[in-house]
Each structure stands twice: as structure tokens, then as C-alpha cells.
Design an enzyme around this catalytic site. Structure first.
Site, short mmCIF file in Angstrom:
data_model
loop_
_atom_site.label_atom_id
_atom_site.label_comp_id
_atom_site.label_asym_id
_atom_site.label_seq_id
_atom_site.Cartn_x
_atom_site.Cartn_y
_atom_site.Cartn_z
N THR A 208 0.86 -1.07 0.03
CA THR A 208 0.02 -0.11 -0.02
C THR A 208 0.94 1.31 -0.02
O THR A 208 0.81 2.31 -0.95
CB THR A 208 -0.96 -0.10 1.16
OG1 THR A 208 -1.40 -1.36 1.45
CG2 THR A 208 -2.24 0.87 0.80
N GLU B 260 9.49 1.65 11.05
CA GLU B 260 8.22 2.20 10.80
C GLU B 260 7.88 2.96 12.32
O GLU B 260 7.38 3.98 12.14
CB GLU B 260 7.42 1.31 10.47
CG GLU B 260 7.25 0.63 8.97
CD GLU B 260 6.59 -0.42 8.84
OE1 GLU B 260 6.29 -0.53 7.58
OE2 GLU B 260 6.19 -1.24 9.54
N GLY C 272 3.89 -6.75 9.28
CA GLY C 272 3.77 -7.95 8.17
C GLY C 272 4.80 -7.97 7.20
O GLY C 272 5.30 -8.96 6.71
N GLY D 15 1.23 1.76 5.61
CA GLY D 15 0.11 0.77 5.57
C GLY D 15 0.09 0.39 6.93
O GLY D 15 0.60 0.83 7.79
#
Ligand code: 5RP
Length: 240
Positions: free
Chosen positions: A40, A114, A107, A93
Site C-alpha cells: 500500500t 516504521e 507484516g 500501511g
């Protein structure tokens, strides 16, 4: 790609397009943007690359080597958190998202960078297709980034703190397609915790961070401000 994946990829692109409006911030300087990781976030980076080609000024911090490579190939100016003390916005995402904008991420294995990047940003914006929306976190196994050293001791300690919170389930060492362990960009391992349903994410987060071998985990709580969730009926914006 199967039919369901094609549909969810279209939704991921729609969510990424909607999030472009978040870049309309005037700071008087190139916008400092954190770039997420995954399929994404990849759409968002492509869209941003097109804006940069048109003259949009920004300086970006990628959350993985993968995203750095993609952004670099699009000539998006890149930097790091040693040169930028704060970011204006991060777009990323997620693997799961609840109505109160709590997340499970990791994932794709980039959860540590992040989380560091999201925490260094004034705003974290999530983009996702609606298969990621859940009532309660935990159906998606919770990624826990751990040191290689003492893996068994760390695994036992995680099982113990989870058990004390009435959570149980396999702690699976993440592997690559060739069955060798998956190694994160920071050189750690990932245990995927199959707890099923996490009704007490805050407590679990706090307890996991007490385990010495745990580097970070994929529960992102109180980090995301807005989310763009795309489905068959369009894009919904959620705010906290
Ligand atoms: C990577 C992540 C990703 O954001 C998450 O896995 C979602 O990926 P995708 O957009 O491919 O569904 O947390 O660590």
C-alpha cells in the site's frame, strides 16, 4: 494475482490517492515525509514520485531498504533521522486497524524503523484496504522483533508475560521462502505471535517492552492520527 488480490490492490491505490491531500501543508520549507513499507505504501511512493517529478518539494525518510530503493529510483530526495530531527508527516500501511486507530504492523518486517519514523513525525497517516479493518486486534499474528542472541529465553519470557495477560498461542519464528530465518533491516529476528484476540493491547505493549530480548513489537497505539480506508463503497477517512 487472484481476483481478491486485484480488488484489494485497487483499494490500496485508492487509499493512497486519498492520502495525497494530507501533503497540502505549507511549512515554508520542503515537506519532511516518512515513507512506509509494503504494497500500500508502495502506491503512495509512486504517487509521490510523480508529484516530485512535477516539482513538489519534499525530503523523505524511508522505513526500509525496500522503500529507499523504490523512492531513490523515483528520484525522491532522501534523508534520515540523523539529519532531520522531526518529520511533518508519515504515510504508511497497516496489517490491522481498529475504529480507535490502533494498529498491528510489521507484516512486511519493517516495524522497528516504521515505529521510530512514525514517532518522530507530527502526524502518522495510515492507508489501507478495508480487509485491514477489525473490531479487535490480534487475528493477524503480532510481529515481535527480537534479538538473535538468547532467542529461546526471549521466546519463553514472551510466553510468560502473554500468559499473565491470559494470552496464548504459537510464537513462530518468521522464515523466508527458502526456510532460513527472516532477518530485519536492523539485523534482528521476528517472532509472529498467534494470540488470536488482543483485548488489552496497552498492557501487552508495556509488558512486551519489559522483556530484555524484545527490540520492538508491531502494536502501534496512539500513533496514527488519520486513516484512509478504501473499499467497494469508496474511501472512508477515520480520525482520532
Ligand atoms: C510492513 C508493514 C506494512 O505496512 C503492512 O504489512 C501492510 O502491508 P501491505 O500494504 O503490503 O498490505 O507494517 O512492516
Amino acid at each position: 494475482m487472484g481476483m481478491n488480490n486485484i480488488v484489494s490492490d485497487v483499494h490500496k491505490l485508492e487509499a493512497a490517492k486519498s492520502a495525497m491531500q494530507e501533503l497540502d501543508i505549507s511549512t515554508g520549507a520542503p515537506l519532511r515525509i516518512g515513507l512506509g513499507t509494503g504494497s500500500t505504501a508502495k502506491h503512495f511512493v509512486d504517487l509521490l514520485g510523480a508529484r516530485v517529478a512535477e516539482g513538489f518539494e519534499c525530503i523523505c525518510v524511508p522505513t526500509s531498504e525496500q522503500t529507499a530503493e523504490q523512492a531513490g529510483s523515483l528520484r525522491i530526495p532522501l534523508s534520515d533521522l540523523d539529519h532531520l530531527d522531526q518529520l511533518d508527516i508519515t504515510i504508511d500501511g497497516t496489517d490491522e486497524i481498529t475504529a480507535d486507530l490502533s494498529l498491528i504492523k510489521g507484516g512486511g518486517g519493517a516495524l522497528l524503523r516504521e515505529k521510530i519514523v512514525a514517532a518522530a513525525s507530527k502526524k502518522m497517516i495510515v492507508i489501507a484496504d478495508d480487509s485491514k479493518s477489525v473490531e479487535t486486534l490480534g487475528a493477524f499474528p503480532l510481529p515481535i522483533e527480537v534479538n538473535k542472541f538468547g532467542l529461546m529465553a526471549t521466546k519463553n519470557a514472551i510466553a510468560k508475560v502473554a500468559g499473565a495477560l491470559k494470552l496464548s498461542g504459537d510464537l513462530l519464528l518468521r522464515k523466508k521462502a527458502d526456510e532460513t530465518p527472516f532477518i530485519t533491516d536492523e539485523g534482528h529476528l521476528i517472532l509472529d505471535a498467534c494470540f488470536g484476540r488482543i483485548s488489552n493491547p496497552k498492557e501487552l505493549s508495556n509488558e512486551l517492552l519489559q522483556v530484555p530480548g524484545v527490540v520492538q513489537h508491531g502494536l502501534f497505539l496512539n500513533l496514527c492520527q488519520n486513516a484512509y480506508i478504501a473499499g467497494a463503497n469508496g474511501v472512508i477517512k477515520l480520525s482520532r
